[in-house]
Design a protein around this motif. Structure first.
Motif, PDB file in Angstrom:
ATOM      1  N   THR A  29      -4.426  27.381 -44.396  1.00  0.00           N
ATOM      2  CA  THR A  29      -3.875  27.590 -42.850  1.00  0.00           C
ATOM      3  C   THR A  29      -4.505  28.918 -41.885  1.00  0.00           C
ATOM      4  O   THR A  29      -5.173  29.775 -43.011  1.00  0.00           O
ATOM      5  CB  THR A  29      -2.688  27.479 -42.668  1.00  0.00           C
ATOM      6  N   ARG A  30      -6.053  28.680 -41.257  1.00  0.00           N
ATOM      7  CA  ARG A  30      -6.854  29.618 -40.956  1.00  0.00           C
ATOM      8  C   ARG A  30      -6.155  30.946 -39.550  1.00  0.00           C
ATOM      9  O   ARG A  30      -6.266  30.415 -38.789  1.00  0.00           O
ATOM     10  CB  ARG A  30      -8.245  29.014 -40.077  1.00  0.00           C
ATOM     11  N   TRP A  31      -6.883  32.129 -39.680  1.00  0.00           N
ATOM     12  CA  TRP A  31      -6.936  33.115 -38.817  1.00  0.00           C
ATOM     13  C   TRP A  31      -8.256  33.789 -38.910  1.00  0.00           C
ATOM     14  O   TRP A  31      -8.795  34.085 -39.888  1.00  0.00           O
ATOM     15  CB  TRP A  31      -5.462  34.363 -38.970  1.00  0.00           C
ATOM     16  N   ALA A  32      -8.803  32.734 -37.749  1.00  0.00           N
ATOM     17  CA  ALA A  32     -10.041  33.422 -37.719  1.00  0.00           C
ATOM     18  C   ALA A  32     -10.573  34.770 -37.655  1.00  0.00           C
ATOM     19  O   ALA A  32      -9.982  35.356 -36.612  1.00  0.00           O
ATOM     20  CB  ALA A  32     -10.911  32.425 -35.943  1.00  0.00           C
ATOM     21  N   THR A  33     -12.081  35.117 -38.526  1.00  0.00           N
ATOM     22  CA  THR A  33     -12.482  35.895 -38.338  1.00  0.00           C
ATOM     23  C   THR A  33     -14.046  36.003 -38.461  1.00  0.00           C
ATOM     24  O   THR A  33     -14.153  36.197 -36.799  1.00  0.00           O
ATOM     25  CB  THR A  33     -12.096  36.778 -40.033  1.00  0.00           C
ATOM     26  N   HIS A  34     -14.333  35.491 -39.221  1.00  0.00           N
ATOM     27  CA  HIS A  34     -16.006  34.634 -38.741  1.00  0.00           C
ATOM     28  C   HIS A  34     -16.125  33.285 -38.333  1.00  0.00           C
ATOM     29  O   HIS A  34     -15.547  32.697 -39.431  1.00  0.00           O
ATOM     30  CB  HIS A  34     -15.981  34.796 -40.420  1.00  0.00           C
ATOM     31  N   GLY A  35     -16.399  33.170 -37.494  1.00  0.00           N
ATOM     32  CA  GLY A  35     -16.965  31.992 -36.534  1.00  0.00           C
ATOM     33  C   GLY A  35     -15.917  31.718 -35.864  1.00  0.00           C
ATOM     34  O   GLY A  35     -14.721  31.608 -36.286  1.00  0.00           O
ATOM     35  N   GLY A  36     -16.020  30.603 -34.945  1.00  0.00           N
ATOM     36  CA  GLY A  36     -14.770  30.424 -34.138  1.00  0.00           C
ATOM     37  C   GLY A  36     -14.171  29.274 -34.827  1.00  0.00           C
ATOM     38  O   GLY A  36     -13.893  28.985 -35.477  1.00  0.00           O
ATOM     39  N   VAL A  37     -12.776  28.589 -33.882  1.00  0.00           N
ATOM     40  CA  VAL A  37     -11.882  27.385 -34.209  1.00  0.00           C
ATOM     41  C   VAL A  37     -12.722  26.726 -33.760  1.00  0.00           C
ATOM     42  O   VAL A  37     -12.784  26.227 -32.547  1.00  0.00           O
ATOM     43  CB  VAL A  37     -10.647  27.681 -33.063  1.00  0.00           C
ATOM     44  N   SER A  38     -13.723  26.037 -35.266  1.00  0.00           N
ATOM     45  CA  SER A  38     -13.175  24.165 -35.132  1.00  0.00           C
ATOM     46  C   SER A  38     -12.745  24.046 -36.169  1.00  0.00           C
ATOM     47  O   SER A  38     -12.810  24.837 -37.336  1.00  0.00           O
ATOM     48  CB  SER A  38     -14.915  25.048 -34.934  1.00  0.00           C
ATOM     49  N   ASP A  39     -13.425  22.486 -36.685  1.00  0.00           N
ATOM     50  CA  ASP A  39     -13.065  21.757 -37.368  1.00  0.00           C
ATOM     51  C   ASP A  39     -13.972  22.227 -39.003  1.00  0.00           C
ATOM     52  O   ASP A  39     -13.666  21.956 -39.777  1.00  0.00           O
ATOM     53  CB  ASP A  39     -13.583  20.241 -36.827  1.00  0.00           C
ATOM     54  N   ALA A  40     -15.559  22.471 -38.679  1.00  0.00           N
ATOM     55  CA  ALA A  40     -16.168  22.756 -39.604  1.00  0.00           C
ATOM     56  C   ALA A  40     -15.909  24.215 -40.261  1.00  0.00           C
ATOM     57  O   ALA A  40     -16.015  24.519 -40.942  1.00  0.00           O
ATOM     58  CB  ALA A  40     -17.997  22.834 -38.987  1.00  0.00           C
ATOM     59  N   ASN A  41     -15.424  25.295 -39.282  1.00  0.00           N
ATOM     60  CA  ASN A  41     -15.022  26.673 -39.731  1.00  0.00           C
ATOM     61  C   ASN A  41     -13.446  26.794 -40.040  1.00  0.00           C
ATOM     62  O   ASN A  41     -13.482  27.266 -41.583  1.00  0.00           O
ATOM     63  CB  ASN A  41     -15.165  27.291 -38.927  1.00  0.00           C
ATOM     64  N   ALA A  42     -12.791  25.098 -40.207  1.00  0.00           N
ATOM     65  CA  ALA A  42     -11.473  25.320 -40.776  1.00  0.00           C
ATOM     66  C   ALA A  42     -11.765  25.501 -42.610  1.00  0.00           C
ATOM     67  O   ALA A  42     -12.756  24.701 -42.432  1.00  0.00           O
ATOM     68  CB  ALA A  42     -10.226  24.026 -40.183  1.00  0.00           C
ATOM     69  N   HIS A  43     -11.300  25.856 -43.572  1.00  0.00           N
ATOM     70  CA  HIS A  43     -11.351  25.822 -44.596  1.00  0.00           C
ATOM     71  C   HIS A  43     -10.198  24.530 -45.180  1.00  0.00           C
ATOM     72  O   HIS A  43      -9.069  23.893 -44.229  1.00  0.00           O
ATOM     73  CB  HIS A  43     -10.463  26.545 -45.372  1.00  0.00           C
ATOM     74  N   PRO A  44     -10.201  23.527 -46.956  1.00  0.00           N
ATOM     75  CA  PRO A  44     -11.393  24.585 -47.545  1.00  0.00           C
ATOM     76  C   PRO A  44     -12.546  23.920 -47.097  1.00  0.00           C
ATOM     77  O   PRO A  44     -13.141  23.343 -46.020  1.00  0.00           O
ATOM     78  CB  PRO A  44     -11.052  23.265 -48.733  1.00  0.00           C
ATOM     79  N   HIS A  45     -13.714  24.823 -47.818  1.00  0.00           N
ATOM     80  CA  HIS A  45     -15.189  24.670 -47.677  1.00  0.00           C
ATOM     81  C   HIS A  45     -15.705  23.493 -48.979  1.00  0.00           C
ATOM     82  O   HIS A  45     -15.448  24.238 -50.123  1.00  0.00           O
ATOM     83  CB  HIS A  45     -15.651  26.202 -47.588  1.00  0.00           C
ATOM     84  N   ARG A  46     -16.625  22.632 -48.540  1.00  0.00           N
ATOM     85  CA  ARG A  46     -17.480  21.922 -49.612  1.00  0.00           C
ATOM     86  C   ARG A  46     -18.502  22.646 -49.724  1.00  0.00           C
ATOM     87  O   ARG A  46     -18.917  22.285 -49.111  1.00  0.00           O
ATOM     88  CB  ARG A  46     -17.626  20.484 -49.656  1.00  0.00           C
ATOM     89  N   ALA A  47     -19.310  23.125 -50.970  1.00  0.00           N
ATOM     90  CA  ALA A  47     -20.412  23.356 -51.565  1.00  0.00           C
ATOM     91  C   ALA A  47     -21.230  22.793 -52.872  1.00  0.00           C
ATOM     92  O   ALA A  47     -20.595  23.162 -53.792  1.00  0.00           O
ATOM     93  CB  ALA A  47     -20.050  24.698 -51.488  1.00  0.00           C
ATOM     94  N   GLY A  48     -22.006  22.071 -53.190  1.00  0.00           N
ATOM     95  CA  GLY A  48     -22.141  21.226 -54.149  1.00  0.00           C
ATOM     96  C   GLY A  48     -20.976  20.580 -54.803  1.00  0.00           C
ATOM     97  O   GLY A  48     -20.355  20.125 -54.181  1.00  0.00           O
ATOM     98  N   ARG A  49     -20.696  21.519 -55.949  1.00  0.00           N
ATOM     99  CA  ARG A  49     -18.925  20.756 -56.779  1.00  0.00           C
ATOM    100  C   ARG A  49     -18.250  21.700 -56.359  1.00  0.00           C
ATOM    101  O   ARG A  49     -17.475  21.679 -57.225  1.00  0.00           O
ATOM    102  CB  ARG A  49     -19.418  21.029 -58.030  1.00  0.00           C
ATOM    103  N   VAL A  50     -18.011  22.727 -55.245  1.00  0.00           N
ATOM    104  CA  VAL A  50     -17.148  23.626 -55.159  1.00  0.00           C
ATOM    105  C   VAL A  50     -16.385  22.900 -54.118  1.00  0.00           C
ATOM    106  O   VAL A  50     -16.678  23.107 -53.020  1.00  0.00           O
ATOM    107  CB  VAL A  50     -17.598  25.188 -55.571  1.00  0.00           C
ATOM    108  N   THR A  51     -15.023  23.119 -53.674  1.00  0.00           N
ATOM    109  CA  THR A  51     -13.913  23.364 -52.955  1.00  0.00           C
ATOM    110  C   THR A  51     -13.194  24.592 -53.308  1.00  0.00           C
ATOM    111  O   THR A  51     -12.811  24.534 -54.284  1.00  0.00           O
ATOM    112  CB  THR A  51     -12.914  22.170 -53.179  1.00  0.00           C
ATOM    113  N   LEU A  52     -13.621  25.369 -52.022  1.00  0.00           N
ATOM    114  CA  LEU A  52     -12.589  27.099 -52.209  1.00  0.00           C
ATOM    115  C   LEU A  52     -12.104  26.706 -50.191  1.00  0.00           C
ATOM    116  O   LEU A  52     -12.518  26.410 -49.388  1.00  0.00           O
ATOM    117  CB  LEU A  52     -13.786  27.495 -52.110  1.00  0.00           C
TER     118      LEU A  52
END
Ligand code: F6R
Length: 605
Positions: A73-96
């Motif tokens: 659950t996010r409190w925005a620091t970098h980047g505004g409040v959007s679905d894309a900026n919400a976590h988790p983030h997927r990068a190749g084989r990684v989810t973080l």
């Protein structure tokens, strides 16, 4: 800031993640998301802007089953409040998922040629891609490489596509706690998400890697050697993290104050005197210092302001209170003879932690007053005095403030005794008065309708002024902060005598002035100041002791607290100020427990 949860075990992971996020929502609530492995080992990701309830709704129709996943659950620091900026983030084989700030995200973006790949504006996604770059089937080696490259603060929870059922965590500064329970393995940014499952947990040490599977948790150093976690136990129970019939956590926590005070004070009384033997705080700490420097943020700093006003006249040594974010970048006048008192509910506030580290580098002895057991500040201080408030869930601090005051009052008393400023009789009577403040608080809580009625006027105004002298001024600071943060009414606290050096220009008809007049030596001066604002049409809310002699025409609303020793009036006054803020927020139909832009536990600068 930002809530993190991870689970691997036999139960339905989606439910555990969503329930955990609801428990952690006070850490940030602009967006939320979860990722999990389904039973066919495929990763699913779902995230939404808005509160956890929105995410829950979005997940309701999902039929896939899962036993391993992570949530944020996010409190925005970098980047505004959007679905894309919400976590988790997927990068190749990684989810973080990430709590903290990656300071060198810009240079990492360039170095790893990520511009084309990034789908969000977050520093966290950059970290995910860097991790994917280093990943070639060995999670611990890749995490070690990531840790060597990122700068800043982080608590990461990570899943790798080809490691179903496994979650990895690593942290620097930002908190992570983990536990293996009968329901499976859990990791979270803080304890409240773990208490439904266990009271035993460990703090993930900085720069160590924790691995969760459905049947165990393992801890490693960065070289891959197995490390035994230091298991801790917390006495919080599930009830303390639930609303229990109250409409808001804040109101519940206001009601919990008398009990929290008892829990903090009573076990530390021996033969009528304050005793820190069980806390392993030696008397020479109090006897040998030549000055005291208290450091904290927000409400905790206001508790320090009250203590200062009380300490200097009793101890006759300099007492300084610093805002942690200022102190940490200054060149403080402290040395080996300075007792530095760090005050923090969460024990994780990043500025307060940095201030602690700076104070230690000057050779000062450090004593922390902390509510969360095992938190970073508690572990890094030379001595700790735990407050026993239980979990504080509402973003606006109430019971944590009262117990911080109680702990500080106990310290003042013990110091005065050790330094010969109090006789044993004086110290014993001070402790009796402190205990008597508890029923005084109870009586103010039972009269809460008084505050409920007075906010009708307050919520129609843009500004409110608080004023007091001496200790009353220190209380005003907290009253103004509370009102601002949950009712969004602009509020300022003034030393009453200072008002006419400029600010009185803002006192126009109907402007509310909350005047606190509980200190006998300056009572008549305070009343003169009340007359001055009344003469300019202010709407005066006057707080005095029961038998104070006041011309009733002076006050539009007059609230009386029980008669008591001046030094302890903060306890009933705090209740009144908290209730004024609470009812103002309700009156404006605002989100009391999760006010806009805020989050509990400020773990970023
Ligand atoms: C206000 C409030 C904050 C905290 C401050 C310090 O109601 O809760 O001002 O007091 O962020 O937090 P801790 O005590 O966790 O260091």
């Amino acid at each position: 800031m930002c809530g993190i949860i991870g689970y691997s075990g036999p139960l339905e992971a989606r439910k555990i993640l969503l329930d955990g996020l609801s428990q952690l929502e006070y850490r940030g609530y602009d967006s939320a998301g979860i990722a999990f492995f389904d039973t066919g080992s495929e990763v699913h990701l779902i995230k939404r802007t808005g509160k956890v309830a929105m995410l829950r709704e979005a997940c309701a129709s999902m039929k896939v089953s899962s036993h391993c996943g992570i949530g944020h659950t996010r409190w925005a620091t970098h980047g505004g409040v959007s679905d894309a900026n919400a976590h988790p983030h997927r990068a190749g084989r990684v989810t973080l998922i990430h709590n903290g700030i990656i300071e060198n995200y810009h240079s990492l973006t360039k170095e790893f040629n990520l511009d084309e790949r990034l789908v969000s504006q977050t520093d966290s996604e950059v970290a995910a891609w860097v991790l994917d770059h280093f990943y070639s089937g060995d999670p611990k080696a890749a995490i070690k490489s990531l840790v060597e490259r990122v700068e800043g603060s982080y608590g990461f929870c990570i899943m790798f596509d080809d490691r179903p059922g496994e979650i990895y965590g690593v942290r620097s500064v930002s908190p992570l706690v983990a536990a293996y329970t009968r329901s499976g393995a859990l990791i979270a940014s803080d304890l409240t998400a773990l208490i439904p499952y266990t009271r035993k947990y460990f703090v993930v040490p900085e720069n160590h890697i924790v691995k969760l599977t459905g049947y165990k948790i393992s801890l490693y150093d960065l070289e891959g050697a197995v490390v035994s976690p230091e298991i801790m136990e917390v006495n919080w129970n599930m009830d303390s993290a639930m609303k229990n019939g109250f409409p808001h956590f804040m109101l519940k926590e206001i009601h919990e104050q008398p009990e929290a005070l008892k829990n903090t004070i009573v076990p530390r009384i021996a033969k009528g005197l304050p005793d820190f033997a069980d806390d392993k705080i030696p008397d020479h700490l109090f006897a040998q210092c030549s000055k005291i420097h208290m450091i904290a943020c927000g409400t905790a700093m206001h508790a320090g302001m009250v203590a200062k006003a009380l300490m200097e006249p009793v101890l006759r040594i300099p007492v300084i209170v610093s805002i942690a974010s200022e102190f940490r970048y200054g060149e403080p006048l402290i040395d080996e003879e300075t007792l530095v008192i760090i005050i923090s509910q969460s024990g994780e506030t990043i500025d307060t932690l940095a201030a602690l580290r700076l104070a230690k580098s000057y050779g000062s002895k450090t004593l922390a007053i902390v509510n969360v057991k095992g938190s970073t500040i508690a572990r890094e201080s030379d001595f700790v005095l735990y407050t026993h408030a239980g979990p504080e869930i509402a973003v606006a601090s109430t019971k944590a403030y009262s117990v911080q005051l109680a702990a500080l009052y106990m310290i003042i008393c013990r110091m005065a005794l050790v330094r010969g400023k109090f006789t044993r009789e004086q110290a014993a009577s001070f402790i009796m008065e402190l205990l008597d403040a508890i029923p005084a608080m109870e009586s103010m809580i039972s009269r809460k309708e008084e505050e409920k009625n007075l906010v009708t006027h307050l919520i129609q105004q843009h500004d409110t002024f608080f004023m007091g002298r001496g200790l009353d001024y220190a209380f005003s600071l907290e009253g103004a902060l509370k009102l601002k943060e949950i009712s969004y009414i602009h509020a300022e606290a003034y030393a009453a005598g200072e008002l006419k050096h400029g600010t009185i220009a803002l006192i126009a008809p109907e402007v509310p002035v909350i005047a606190i007049a509980t200190q006998e030596p300056v009572f008549s001066k305070m009343i003169s100041n009340v007359r001055e604002v009344k003469a300019r049409g202010a709407f005066v809310i006057l707080l005095t002791k029961e038998h104070a002699q006041v011309d009733e025409a002076l006050a539009d609303v007059h609230i009386r607290i029980p008669d008591m020793d001046d030094r302890f009036t903060v306890f009933p006054i705090a209740v009144i100020l908290q209730l004024i803020a609470y009812y103002a927020s309700i009156g404006k139909n605002l989100d009391v427990d999760q006010p806009r832009n805020l989050a509990k536990s400020v773990t970023v600068e």
